[in-house]
Design a protein around this motif. Structure first.
Motif, short mmCIF file in Angstrom:
data_model
loop_
_atom_site.label_atom_id
_atom_site.label_comp_id
_atom_site.label_asym_id
_atom_site.label_seq_id
_atom_site.Cartn_x
_atom_site.Cartn_y
_atom_site.Cartn_z
N GLU A 113 -7.12 -0.70 0.00
CA GLU A 113 -8.01 0.46 0.14
C GLU A 113 -9.07 0.25 1.21
OE1 GLU A 113 -5.99 0.39 -3.66
OE2 GLU A 113 -7.31 -1.08 -2.71
N LEU A 114 -9.43 -1.01 1.47
CA LEU A 114 -10.45 -1.29 2.47
C LEU A 114 -9.89 -1.45 3.88
CD1 LEU A 114 -12.78 -3.82 0.58
CD2 LEU A 114 -13.08 -1.35 0.89
N THR A 115 -8.56 -1.47 3.99
CA THR A 115 -7.98 -1.63 5.33
C THR A 115 -8.24 -0.43 6.22
OG1 THR A 115 -5.84 -0.81 4.52
CG2 THR A 115 -6.18 -3.21 4.52
N VAL A 116 -8.51 0.73 5.60
CA VAL A 116 -8.84 1.90 6.43
C VAL A 116 -10.14 1.65 7.19
CG1 VAL A 116 -7.59 3.55 4.99
CG2 VAL A 116 -9.97 3.03 4.46
N VAL A 117 -11.09 0.95 6.55
CA VAL A 117 -12.35 0.61 7.21
C VAL A 117 -12.11 -0.46 8.27
CG1 VAL A 117 -14.69 -0.26 6.88
CG2 VAL A 117 -13.65 1.20 5.13
N SER A 118 -11.32 -1.48 7.91
CA SER A 118 -11.05 -2.57 8.85
C SER A 118 -10.40 -2.05 10.12
CB SER A 118 -10.14 -3.62 8.19
OG SER A 118 -10.78 -4.23 7.11
N LEU A 119 -9.39 -1.21 9.97
CA LEU A 119 -8.68 -0.71 11.15
C LEU A 119 -9.54 0.25 11.97
CD1 LEU A 119 -5.00 -0.26 9.92
CD2 LEU A 119 -5.84 -1.83 11.66
N GLY B 109 -11.63 -10.17 14.13
CA GLY B 109 -11.98 -10.36 12.73
C GLY B 109 -11.51 -9.20 11.86
N CYS B 110 -11.61 -7.99 12.39
CA CYS B 110 -11.18 -6.81 11.62
C CYS B 110 -9.67 -6.82 11.35
CB CYS B 110 -11.57 -5.54 12.36
SG CYS B 110 -13.34 -5.25 12.44
N VAL B 111 -8.86 -7.10 12.38
CA VAL B 111 -7.42 -7.08 12.16
C VAL B 111 -6.98 -8.27 11.31
CG1 VAL B 111 -6.87 -5.72 14.21
CG2 VAL B 111 -6.99 -8.20 14.40
N ALA B 112 -7.69 -9.40 11.42
CA ALA B 112 -7.35 -10.55 10.57
C ALA B 112 -7.55 -10.22 9.10
CB ALA B 112 -8.20 -11.75 10.97
N SER B 113 -8.52 -9.34 8.80
CA SER B 113 -8.81 -9.00 7.42
C SER B 113 -7.69 -8.22 6.75
CB SER B 113 -10.12 -8.20 7.34
OG SER B 113 -9.94 -6.88 7.84
N LEU B 114 -6.76 -7.68 7.53
CA LEU B 114 -5.63 -6.97 6.94
C LEU B 114 -4.79 -7.87 6.04
CD1 LEU B 114 -4.31 -4.87 9.99
CD2 LEU B 114 -5.87 -4.15 8.17
N ALA C 292 0.85 -1.19 0.00
CA ALA C 292 0.00 0.00 0.00
C ALA C 292 0.88 1.24 0.00
CB ALA C 292 -0.91 0.00 1.23
N GLY C 293 0.32 2.37 -0.44
CA GLY C 293 1.06 3.63 -0.41
C GLY C 293 1.25 4.15 1.00
N ASP C 294 2.29 4.95 1.19
CA ASP C 294 2.59 5.47 2.53
C ASP C 294 1.43 6.29 3.09
OD1 ASP C 294 5.00 4.26 2.26
OD2 ASP C 294 6.21 6.08 2.27
N ALA C 295 0.84 7.16 2.25
CA ALA C 295 -0.25 8.02 2.74
C ALA C 295 -1.46 7.19 3.15
CB ALA C 295 -0.63 9.04 1.68
N LEU C 296 -1.82 6.19 2.33
CA LEU C 296 -2.96 5.33 2.66
C LEU C 296 -2.70 4.58 3.96
CD1 LEU C 296 -5.65 3.94 1.91
CD2 LEU C 296 -4.29 2.22 0.69
N ALA C 297 -1.49 4.05 4.13
CA ALA C 297 -1.16 3.30 5.34
C ALA C 297 -1.19 4.20 6.57
CB ALA C 297 0.20 2.64 5.19
N ALA C 298 -0.68 5.41 6.44
CA ALA C 298 -0.68 6.34 7.57
C ALA C 298 -2.10 6.71 7.96
CB ALA C 298 0.11 7.60 7.22
N ILE C 299 -2.97 6.93 6.98
CA ILE C 299 -4.37 7.25 7.26
C ILE C 299 -5.06 6.06 7.93
CG2 ILE C 299 -6.60 7.75 6.21
CD1 ILE C 299 -5.02 9.42 4.12
N ALA C 300 -4.75 4.84 7.46
CA ALA C 300 -5.34 3.65 8.07
C ALA C 300 -4.96 3.52 9.54
CB ALA C 300 -4.91 2.40 7.30
N VAL C 301 -3.69 3.76 9.85
CA VAL C 301 -3.23 3.71 11.24
C VAL C 301 -3.92 4.80 12.06
CG1 VAL C 301 -1.25 3.98 12.76
CG2 VAL C 301 -1.02 2.65 10.66
N ALA C 302 -4.02 6.00 11.47
CA ALA C 302 -4.69 7.10 12.18
C ALA C 302 -6.14 6.75 12.47
CB ALA C 302 -4.61 8.38 11.35
N LEU C 303 -6.81 6.06 11.53
CA LEU C 303 -8.21 5.70 11.74
C LEU C 303 -8.36 4.58 12.76
CD1 LEU C 303 -9.71 5.97 8.14
CD2 LEU C 303 -10.06 7.50 10.08
N PHE C 304 -7.35 3.73 12.90
CA PHE C 304 -7.39 2.76 13.98
C PHE C 304 -7.42 3.47 15.33
CE2 PHE C 304 -4.77 0.47 17.18
CZ PHE C 304 -5.64 -0.58 17.44
#
Length: 384
Positions: free
Chosen positions: A286-292, A275-280, A229-241
């Protein structure tokens, strides 16, 4: 609702938690630049997490001593002042040993804030206040990765965090006389907490905090190195967690939300988060932001509720002592699981990150199931 007499104290503790979360939450996100600057391996993030965690665990039992020396309010001011200096030192570090030393000092200054807040939450026994304080940690942890995305360098990002800590120290200075009178715990001779509730509580804290910290620190690496994944997408996913954790804890001030969490049950919430973290491992990046985000939301009520309900498991006489040891167990989980992750990432592959997080979540869910079957020893609410 939060008792009027406690509002300013809760505000001070919440602001302190927000400020100490931001620099540690951004550690995984700034790691690519930091490791390049200091010529370290990908898995050396585990070493950094270990250094920080050991520093925090070293002072995790210091709350009662600091209360006797300074009082609650002044102790917060002292700890936050040291934390501000340590974060600024991280931003200015020119060598790897200097960076690690500053990070250890961040941990050393964070431990007393944890310890003092744990005693406060256990004494007032209010899930709403506990959720607000722990939710503020989530706010800071959400801000950390977003600051990294918004600014031009990791040093500047840490500098911004230092300013946030200074602001928290000023809030603590203003509210230092607002704390309720809390007597430091002194163990009575021959008095022991019941074994089974104590063991289950310590295990649950270790598992869930280990899961939280590992997800926050290593999800960025899992997404960028393991899923490309891109750095920005990954950073946003972590922030949303962290954002999910934050929102889920802040809304615990509402009785309807606490009742809903009680009806669902903490163990079921833990399974949802699992279940959410397993989905990573398999959903499109792109959907990992929702999962996290949903993982954080379902995980949110667990730690605050366990802290606030300590007396219900072991009785009021033993609750202050167990609160301190729960905090220590949380730190051990927050140290050991991320460090183990770093060792395995260097010897195996980034895909092992999800396996470790899921294992911690499954362990915690099993322990919560056992905790929910324990008899209630003290159900009386208490306010300070």
């Amino acid at each position: 609702m939060i008792a009027a007499d406690n509002r300013r104290a809760v505000q001070s503790a919440a602001t302190a938690f927000l400020s100490l979360a931001a620099p540690t939450a951004m550690l995984g996100v700034i790691w690519p630049d930091v490791r390049e600057r200091f010529d370290q391996s990908l898995g050396a993030l585990g070493v950094a997490a270990l250094v920080y965690g050991l520093g925090r665990a070293t002072t995790a039992l210091s709350g009662p001593m600091l209360m006797r020396w300074f009082g609650m309010g002044r102790a917060f001011v002292v700890a936050l002042s040291i934390l501000a200096l340590a974060v600024m030192s991280m931003a200015l570090a020119t060598t790897w040993p200097m960076f690690l030393m500053a990070l250890a000092c961040v941990g050393l200054a964070s431990g007393p804030i944890d310890s003092l807040s744990a005693g406060f939450i256990t004494t007032i026994r209010d899930v709403g206040s506990s959720g607000l304080i722990h939710g503020a940690y989530g706010v800071g942890a959400t801000l950390g990765p977003l600051i990294v995305v918004a600014v031009s360098s990791w040093r500047l990002a840490l500098g911004f965090c230092g300013v946030i800590v200074i602001g928290a120290a000023l809030v603590a200075l203003r509210n230092q006389q607002a704390w309720p009178d809390i007597t430091p715990y002194v163990r009575k001779a021959g008095s022991r907490a019941p074994f089974a509730p104590t063991a289950l509580s310590l295990g649950a804290f270790s598992a869930f905090v280990g899961m939280e910290v590992t997800t926050g620190q290593w999800a960025f690496t899992q997404l960028t190195e393991g899923r490309h994944a891109g750095d920005a997408l990954a950073a946003i996913a972590v922030a949303l967690f962290w954002g999910g954790l934050s929102v889920g804890r802040l809304v615990l001030v509402r009785p309807s939300v606490r009742e809903l969490a009680d009806r669902v049950g903490l163990s079921r919430l833990a399974l949802m988060s699992l279940g959410c973290v397993a989905s990573l491992a398999f959903v499109p990046p792109e959907l990992t932001v929702v999962s996290l985000a949903f993982a954080g939301l379902t995980l949110a009520p667990i730690v605050p509720t366990l802290f606030a309900s300590t007396a219900a498991r072991v009785g009021a006489d033993h609750a202050p002592q167990l609160a301190i040891f729960q905090l220590l167990a949380a730190h051990l989980g927050g140290i050991g699981v991320p460090f183990l992750t770093g060792q395995l990432v260097d010897t195996m592959a980034p895909s092992v990150i999800v396996i470790i997080i899921v294992t911690a979540a499954a362990t915690g869910a099993l322990l919560l199931g056992a905790i929910e079957r324990l008899p209630i020893r003290d159900s009386a609410p208490r306010t300070a």
